[in-house]
Write a protein that holds these residues in place. Structure first.
Motif, PDB file in Angstrom:
ATOM      1  N   SER A 182       0.826  -1.210   0.000  1.00 39.53           N
ATOM      2  CA  SER A 182       0.000   0.000   0.000  1.00 39.53           C
ATOM      3  C   SER A 182       0.862   1.262   0.000  1.00 39.53           C
ATOM      4  N   ALA A 183       1.921   1.275   0.793  1.00 43.97           N
ATOM      5  CA  ALA A 183       2.785   2.460   0.861  1.00 43.97           C
ATOM      6  C   ALA A 183       3.507   2.706  -0.459  1.00 43.97           C
ATOM      7  N   THR A 184       3.943   1.643  -1.117  1.00 42.39           N
ATOM      8  CA  THR A 184       4.635   1.789  -2.392  1.00 42.39           C
ATOM      9  C   THR A 184       3.693   2.301  -3.471  1.00 42.39           C
ATOM     10  N   VAL A 185       2.489   1.756  -3.527  1.00 42.22           N
ATOM     11  CA  VAL A 185       1.492   2.218  -4.508  1.00 42.22           C
ATOM     12  C   VAL A 185       1.166   3.690  -4.277  1.00 42.22           C
ATOM     13  N   TRP A 186       1.002   4.071  -3.021  1.00 44.78           N
ATOM     14  CA  TRP A 186       0.699   5.471  -2.703  1.00 44.78           C
ATOM     15  C   TRP A 186       1.867   6.389  -3.084  1.00 44.78           C
ATOM     16  N   ASN A 187       3.084   5.968  -2.810  1.00 45.68           N
ATOM     17  CA  ASN A 187       4.259   6.758  -3.164  1.00 45.68           C
ATOM     18  C   ASN A 187       4.327   7.025  -4.662  1.00 45.68           C
ATOM     19  N   LEU A 188       4.134   5.975  -5.447  1.00 44.37           N
ATOM     20  CA  LEU A 188       4.213   6.108  -6.899  1.00 44.37           C
ATOM     21  C   LEU A 188       3.099   7.004  -7.436  1.00 44.37           C
ATOM     22  N   GLY A 189       1.901   6.890  -6.852  1.00 46.11           N
ATOM     23  CA  GLY A 189       0.802   7.743  -7.276  1.00 46.11           C
ATOM     24  C   GLY A 189       1.058   9.208  -6.958  1.00 46.11           C
ATOM     25  N   ALA A 190       1.566   9.477  -5.750  1.00 44.31           N
ATOM     26  CA  ALA A 190       1.869  10.851  -5.355  1.00 44.31           C
ATOM     27  C   ALA A 190       2.969  11.437  -6.236  1.00 44.31           C
ATOM     28  N   TRP A 191       3.979  10.614  -6.568  1.00 39.28           N
ATOM     29  CA  TRP A 191       5.056  11.068  -7.452  1.00 39.28           C
ATOM     30  C   TRP A 191       4.511  11.398  -8.835  1.00 39.28           C
ATOM     31  N   TYR A 192       3.606  10.563  -9.343  1.00 35.85           N
ATOM     32  CA  TYR A 192       3.058  10.768 -10.681  1.00 35.85           C
ATOM     33  C   TYR A 192       2.296  12.089 -10.768  1.00 35.85           C
ATOM     34  N   PHE A 193       1.575  12.444  -9.692  1.00 36.28           N
ATOM     35  CA  PHE A 193       0.789  13.667  -9.693  1.00 36.28           C
ATOM     36  C   PHE A 193       1.556  14.860  -9.105  1.00 36.28           C
ATOM     37  N   SER A 194       2.869  14.689  -8.899  1.00 37.83           N
ATOM     38  CA  SER A 194       3.752  15.771  -8.416  1.00 37.83           C
ATOM     39  C   SER A 194       3.329  16.314  -7.059  1.00 37.83           C
ATOM     40  N   LEU A 195       2.766  15.452  -6.227  1.00 34.61           N
ATOM     41  CA  LEU A 195       2.317  15.876  -4.907  1.00 34.61           C
ATOM     42  C   LEU A 195       3.333  15.457  -3.857  1.00 34.61           C
ATOM     43  N   PRO A 196       3.852  16.413  -3.065  1.00 39.73           N
ATOM     44  CA  PRO A 196       4.832  16.056  -2.034  1.00 39.73           C
ATOM     45  C   PRO A 196       4.191  15.316  -0.872  1.00 39.73           C
ATOM     46  N   SER A 197       3.851  14.075  -1.105  1.00 36.57           N
ATOM     47  CA  SER A 197       3.243  13.243  -0.076  1.00 36.57           C
ATOM     48  C   SER A 197       4.320  12.682   0.841  1.00 36.57           C
ATOM     49  N   SER A 198       3.874  12.043   1.915  1.00 33.39           N
ATOM     50  CA  SER A 198       4.819  11.532   2.904  1.00 33.39           C
ATOM     51  C   SER A 198       4.929  10.017   2.846  1.00 33.39           C
ATOM     52  N   SER A 199       6.132   9.536   2.598  1.00 35.26           N
ATOM     53  CA  SER A 199       6.397   8.101   2.642  1.00 35.26           C
ATOM     54  C   SER A 199       6.195   7.559   4.051  1.00 35.26           C
ATOM     55  N   THR A 200       6.538   8.364   5.042  1.00 32.61           N
ATOM     56  CA  THR A 200       6.391   7.953   6.440  1.00 32.61           C
ATOM     57  C   THR A 200       4.931   7.743   6.798  1.00 32.61           C
ATOM     58  N   HIS A 201       4.081   8.723   6.457  1.00 34.21           N
ATOM     59  CA  HIS A 201       2.659   8.604   6.735  1.00 34.21           C
ATOM     60  C   HIS A 201       2.074   7.387   6.015  1.00 34.21           C
ATOM     61  N   ALA A 202       2.513   7.175   4.775  1.00 34.33           N
ATOM     62  CA  ALA A 202       2.003   6.060   3.981  1.00 34.33           C
ATOM     63  C   ALA A 202       2.371   4.719   4.616  1.00 34.33           C
ATOM     64  N   LEU A 203       3.608   4.603   5.081  1.00 36.41           N
ATOM     65  CA  LEU A 203       4.053   3.344   5.681  1.00 36.41           C
ATOM     66  C   LEU A 203       3.342   3.072   7.005  1.00 36.41           C
ATOM     67  N   ILE A 204       3.225   4.089   7.837  1.00 35.09           N
ATOM     68  CA  ILE A 204       2.566   3.906   9.132  1.00 35.09           C
ATOM     69  C   ILE A 204       1.074   3.623   8.941  1.00 35.09           C
ATOM     70  N   GLY A 205       0.441   4.343   8.002  1.00 32.84           N
ATOM     71  CA  GLY A 205      -0.957   4.062   7.694  1.00 32.84           C
ATOM     72  C   GLY A 205      -1.145   2.640   7.208  1.00 32.84           C
TER      73      GLY A 205
END
Length: 364
Positions: free
Chosen positions: A112-135
């Motif tokens: 889930s964290a990897t999929v979210w990271n790649l999606g955020a990168w694709y849309f140029s959104l500075p999302s958090s890998s930390t939040h994604a992993l903990i979530g």
């Protein structure tokens, strides 16, 4: 003995080794999870690590090539030399720590964290890998064994700050680090405005030299904090699979994570870098210095305290703080809204994703 329960035996040097199909499955899940943890480390380079270089390069303190190479190198050193406090904090978030169920939870969380990271990168959104992993960890853990699968640490709320552990500690530092990033950037700009009020333009040469030192320090702590998140997962995987009798971070995993984090910084951070470096407001050398010093101090404090935090959000909020202190009318506040929206969405989104992935993994 039924066919499904028969053991697979191999003979080597007159020694017969028998491995049950269930053990083989556990080892396969462990291997896939560790490989995915390494892949997640690489995507982390797109997100958190690349953000470190944004203001440094946007302020023309370094060329893109110089900035990226220096940041990647310091990320590597931070991952190697930054200790294991954050790793052990992350590995203590789950009460499910052994057996196949723990491996399935970890695999779902990383997916889930990897999929979210790649999606955020694709849309140029500075999302958090930390939040994604903990979530992801919380979502998969709760799906697997209910609320008791997560070590919340609520009982330690009334204890001294250094004794706070579990999810309470993680959430406290995630919120505190974002506030410190914003307030620190604002305070730094106010201070440097007074200090350099009567300085001429030649002072920029000295500020650029300070920028190199500040960026190196921030990249070091970023590499340390980011790499340790994946190292904590790998330590849990090896413990759950029965490879280690105690939680420990193997040296080989530390070196691989350091290399992959650096390669991710070199290869994919330009989309996020553009958002942080150019879209919030026009950044000069002094703004970069203010942001890097305040962000570096926050990252360093969090890492030494063993708290996994979001480098992306700390740096982004510090840039907004610097811009607000400079001239609030010149700040693109819509970018700040996008970041806040990302903070709000990441936890529930990755929890739902990991719950779905856990269900899928169980079926397989």
């Amino acid at each position: 003995m039924t066919k499904s329960r028969q053991k697979s035996c191999t003979r080597a040097h007159k020694l017969t080794v028998c491995i049950s199909p269930w053990t083989q499955t556990m080892l396969l899940i462990a291997a896939v999870t560790i490989i995915l943890a390494f892949a997640f480390t690489f995507t982390n380079g797109f997100q958190d690590a690349a953000t470190v270089a944004a203001t440094f390069i946007a302020s023309r303190s370094a060329t893109p090539r110089q900035g990226i190479l220096m940041i990647a190198g310091m990320n590597f050193l931070g991952a190697i030399l930054g200790g294991s406090a954050v790793a052990f904090t992350l590995s203590g978030l789950l009460t499910i720590t052994s057996g196949p169920l723990a491996l399935q939870v970890l695999l779902a969380a990383l997916l889930s964290a990897t999929v979210w990271n790649l999606g955020a990168w694709y849309f140029s959104l500075p999302s958090s890998s930390t939040h994604a992993l903990i979530g992801g960890l919380v979502g998969a853990g709760v799906t697997a064994a209910g609320l008791g699968s997560v070590y919340w640490g609520a009982a330690e709320l009334l204890t001294p700050p250094h004794e706070i552990t579990g999810m309470v500690k993680v959430m406290l530092f995630l919120i505190l680090s974002i506030v410190l990033g914003l307030a620190g950037g604002y305070a730094m700009r106010r201070c440097t405005h007074v200090i350099f009020r009567n300085a001429n333009r030649s002072i920029n040469r000295s500020i650029i030299r300070v920028n190199w030192v500040a960026a190196a320090g921030m990249a070091f702590f970023n590499g340390s904090n980011d790499a340790q998140k994946q190292l904590g997962i790998i330590a849990l995987v090896l413990f759950a699979a029965g490879e280690f009798s105690v939680l420990t971070v193997p040296v080989w995993a530390r070196f691989i994570c350091a290399i992959l984090l650096s390669l991710g910084t070199l290869g994919g951070g330009w989309r996020i870098m553009k958002t942080i470096g150019n879209r919030i407001f026009t950044i000069g050398p002094v703004h970069s210095m203010d942001s890097q010093i305040s962000s570096g101090m926050t990252l360093g404090l969090s890492t030494l305290s063993g708290a996994p935090v979001s480098s992306t959000h700390i740096i982004t909020m510090s840039v907004i703080g610097v811009g607000a202190a400079e001239n609030p009318r010149n700040v693109r506040w819509d970018v700040g809204k996008d970041v806040l929206l990302s903070i709000i969405l990441t936890f529930p989104a990755t929890m739902l994703l990991s719950a779905g992935f856990f269900t899928l993994v169980q079926q397989i």
